[in-house]
Design a protein around this motif. Structure first.
Motif, short mmCIF file in Angstrom:
data_model
loop_
_atom_site.label_atom_id
_atom_site.label_comp_id
_atom_site.label_asym_id
_atom_site.label_seq_id
_atom_site.Cartn_x
_atom_site.Cartn_y
_atom_site.Cartn_z
N PRO A 58 0.81 -1.23 0.00
CA PRO A 58 0.00 0.00 0.00
C PRO A 58 0.84 1.27 0.00
N ARG A 59 2.01 1.23 0.62
CA ARG A 59 2.85 2.43 0.68
C ARG A 59 3.32 2.85 -0.70
N ARG A 60 3.73 1.87 -1.51
CA ARG A 60 4.18 2.19 -2.86
C ARG A 60 3.04 2.70 -3.72
N LEU A 61 1.87 2.13 -3.53
CA LEU A 61 0.71 2.62 -4.27
C LEU A 61 0.42 4.08 -3.95
N LEU A 62 0.49 4.43 -2.66
CA LEU A 62 0.24 5.82 -2.27
C LEU A 62 1.27 6.77 -2.88
N THR A 63 2.52 6.35 -2.92
CA THR A 63 3.56 7.18 -3.52
C THR A 63 3.25 7.45 -4.99
N VAL A 64 2.85 6.41 -5.70
CA VAL A 64 2.51 6.57 -7.12
C VAL A 64 1.30 7.47 -7.29
N TYR A 65 0.26 7.26 -6.48
CA TYR A 65 -0.97 8.04 -6.62
C TYR A 65 -0.73 9.53 -6.39
N PHE A 66 -0.02 9.87 -5.32
CA PHE A 66 0.20 11.28 -5.01
C PHE A 66 1.11 11.94 -6.06
N THR A 67 2.05 11.20 -6.59
CA THR A 67 2.92 11.76 -7.62
C THR A 67 2.14 12.08 -8.89
N ILE A 68 1.28 11.15 -9.30
CA ILE A 68 0.44 11.39 -10.48
C ILE A 68 -0.49 12.57 -10.25
N ARG A 69 -1.08 12.64 -9.06
CA ARG A 69 -1.99 13.77 -8.76
C ARG A 69 -1.24 15.09 -8.83
N ALA A 70 -0.02 15.14 -8.32
CA ALA A 70 0.77 16.37 -8.37
C ALA A 70 1.00 16.81 -9.81
N LEU A 71 1.32 15.87 -10.68
CA LEU A 71 1.60 16.20 -12.09
C LEU A 71 0.34 16.70 -12.79
N THR A 72 -0.82 16.10 -12.49
CA THR A 72 -2.05 16.55 -13.13
C THR A 72 -2.43 17.96 -12.68
N LEU A 73 -2.29 18.25 -11.39
CA LEU A 73 -2.62 19.59 -10.90
C LEU A 73 -1.66 20.63 -11.46
N LEU A 74 -0.42 20.25 -11.63
CA LEU A 74 0.56 21.17 -12.21
C LEU A 74 0.22 21.50 -13.66
N ALA A 75 -0.38 20.53 -14.36
CA ALA A 75 -0.74 20.74 -15.76
C ALA A 75 -2.08 21.44 -15.94
N LEU A 76 -2.90 21.49 -14.89
CA LEU A 76 -4.25 22.04 -15.02
C LEU A 76 -4.30 23.47 -15.56
N PRO A 77 -3.46 24.41 -15.09
CA PRO A 77 -3.53 25.77 -15.65
C PRO A 77 -3.29 25.82 -17.15
N LEU A 78 -2.61 24.81 -17.69
CA LEU A 78 -2.30 24.81 -19.11
C LEU A 78 -3.45 24.28 -19.96
N VAL A 79 -4.36 23.51 -19.34
CA VAL A 79 -5.42 22.86 -20.12
C VAL A 79 -6.81 23.41 -19.80
N PHE A 80 -6.93 24.30 -18.82
CA PHE A 80 -8.23 24.85 -18.43
C PHE A 80 -8.66 25.89 -19.47
N THR A 81 -9.73 25.61 -20.19
CA THR A 81 -10.23 26.52 -21.21
C THR A 81 -11.74 26.69 -21.05
N ALA A 82 -12.34 27.49 -21.95
CA ALA A 82 -13.77 27.78 -21.86
C ALA A 82 -14.64 26.59 -22.28
N SER A 83 -14.05 25.61 -22.92
CA SER A 83 -14.80 24.43 -23.34
C SER A 83 -14.05 23.17 -22.93
N ALA A 84 -14.75 22.06 -23.02
CA ALA A 84 -14.15 20.78 -22.62
C ALA A 84 -13.29 20.24 -23.76
N GLN A 85 -12.10 20.80 -23.90
CA GLN A 85 -11.17 20.36 -24.93
C GLN A 85 -10.61 18.98 -24.57
N PRO A 86 -10.07 18.25 -25.57
CA PRO A 86 -9.51 16.91 -25.28
C PRO A 86 -8.47 16.91 -24.17
#
Length: 435
Positions: free
Chosen positions: A312-340
């Protein structure tokens, strides 16, 4: 080794336990009923984000006053969980769960007669917060620990996903209804659904397999029902004080503070306003949030399956790392419409949204044994404290900085901290004695 006080148990029934096949059917039926309660309670947690604009327009209340109700809801949602687990052991799971659904329904119905912000805080923040707090992952952990020996990780993941399944089932419809009919009709409809589920829980849910003469799913022998535990609140606090002496508890709580801040805390109350800043219609924003909910459900179920097989510890490490990367990318993909690109964000973020729950429940049970559900309840309280703080501070940061980009970047950074915390959780069991 984990040490526990001896709990008296009741004698097994005089009749022979039912067949393993019957026990399996009963266990899965109980899981479905519990899931229905969690789904319904989960639907109420996402509604405040949709009510900010309508209530601001109708009553001219400050957005901060409206957000306060959501913050109180999240904090009480978390603080109630560990006491609810102990109360369920004292008074019975069925009684507490049915009563919780009734409290949620009353709180929702009462909002139709409110005229001041404090009433919104009382009805939605306190009543719904207390009621839904009884139907959290702690409730799921208690159901799983009593009714399942095999497939615990899978069932925990499925029940963990149920809360976000409420988003999938209700959120787009509620957003559409608020846009078309104003906010009262959808809130009343949800209240009526809660009343119906309360009746379902009262009729079909059972506290323990021994109540109906069956074995837990996957068990080799009949398990007698424990006697009612006296002093539920005292035991809850005792377990907390004992757990606080261990480093594992603080690591789990710390990870869950960050988890709450970076998931429901920011998303449920700030996603729609953030989308509005980018020119996105509320219904589209709710649909994207619902898509996150869909993949949260899938991710939680998958995480439960993985937790049965990997550290479970390794799973948590992977999950939080992926979440960090997605949140970091969010300002780049947030637009007025649901783009791909935004859809890809919703899918990946959703897959790791609730995925942290099964590993943390597993670590709680491995470390604290029978007290694991209560310890997890306190960790879940930390989760909701982080969520409540994030809901309020996220809205405040929007007023200060004029946008949410600093919020996404900050949350990405703290998720990396959580990934590091997961790596240092000790594998050996803590010595916890509850007397």
């Amino acid at each position: 080794m984990v040490q526990h006080a001896q709990t008296p148990v009741t004698s097994p029934p005089t009749t022979a336990p039912d067949s393993p096949r019957s026990a399996a059917r009963r266990a899965w039926a109980i899981a479905v009923v519990a899931g229905a309660a969690i789904v319904t309670a989960g639907a109420f947690t996402t509604v405040p984000g949709l009510l900010v604009t309508p209530l601001h327009q109708e009553f001219a209340w400050d957005r901060g006053q409206i957000a306060l109700a959501a913050s109180v809801n999240m904090v009480l949602f978390g603080l109630t969980a560990p006491f609810a687990a102990a109360l369920m052991e004292r008074a019975g799971i069925r009684r507490v769960a049915a009563g919780a659904m009734l409290l949620v329904a009353v709180g929702a119905l009462a909002t139709n007669w409110m005229a001041s912000p404090w009433q919104l805080t009382l009805y939605w923040g306190v009543l719904i917060g207390l009621g839904s707090g009884c139907l959290t992952m702690t409730f799921a952990a208690l159901i799983t620990s009593r009714w399942f020996v095999r497939r615990r990780g899978l069932v925990t993941g499925a029940l963990s996903a149920s809360s976000h399944l409420g988003q999938l089932l209700f959120l787009p419809l509620i957003a559409w209804s608020v846009d078309r009919y104003d906010w009262q009709p959808p809130v009343v409809t949800l209240a009526l659904v809660a009343l119906a589920v309360a009746g379902l829980v009262a009729l079909l849910l059972r506290d323990h397999p021994a109540d109906v003469g069956v074995m837990p799913y996957g068990a080799d022998e009949f398990v007698a029902k424990p006697a009612a535990v006296e002093g539920a609140a005292r035991r809850t606090l005792t377990v907390l004080f004992q757990a606080m002496r261990t480093g594992t508890f603080w690591l789990l709580a710390g990870m869950f503070v960050i988890c709450g801040a970076s998931t429901n805390g920011i998303m449920w109350s700030n996603w729609v306003p953030a989308a509005h800043d980018h020119g996105m219609h509320a219904t589209v924003a709710a649909s994207v949030l619902s898509l996150i909910g869909i993949f949260s459900a899938l991710g939680a179920a998958l995480s439960g399956w993985l937790t049965d097989r990997f550290d479970p510890r390794r799973l948590l490490t992977v999950y939080f790392t992926i979440r960090a990367l997605t949140l970091l990318a969010l300002p780049l993909v947030f637009t007025a419409s649901a783009q791909p690109s935004l859809i890809v964000f919703a899918i990946i973020y959703g897959l790791v949204d609730v995925a942290t729950v099964p590993p943390v429940i597993a670590l709680s049970q491995q470390t604290y044994g029978d007290d694991g559900p209560i310890v997890f309840g306190w960790a879940n309280s930390a989760h909701q404290l982080g969520a409540g703080a994030s809901a309020f501070l996220g809205a405040t940061a929007r007023d200060v900085f004029g946008g949410y980009d600093p919020v996404w970047i900050t949350l990405a950074a703290v998720c990396l901290v959580a990934a590091l915390l997961a790596m240092v959780v000790r594998e050996n069991r803590a010595a916890v004695s509850v007397g």
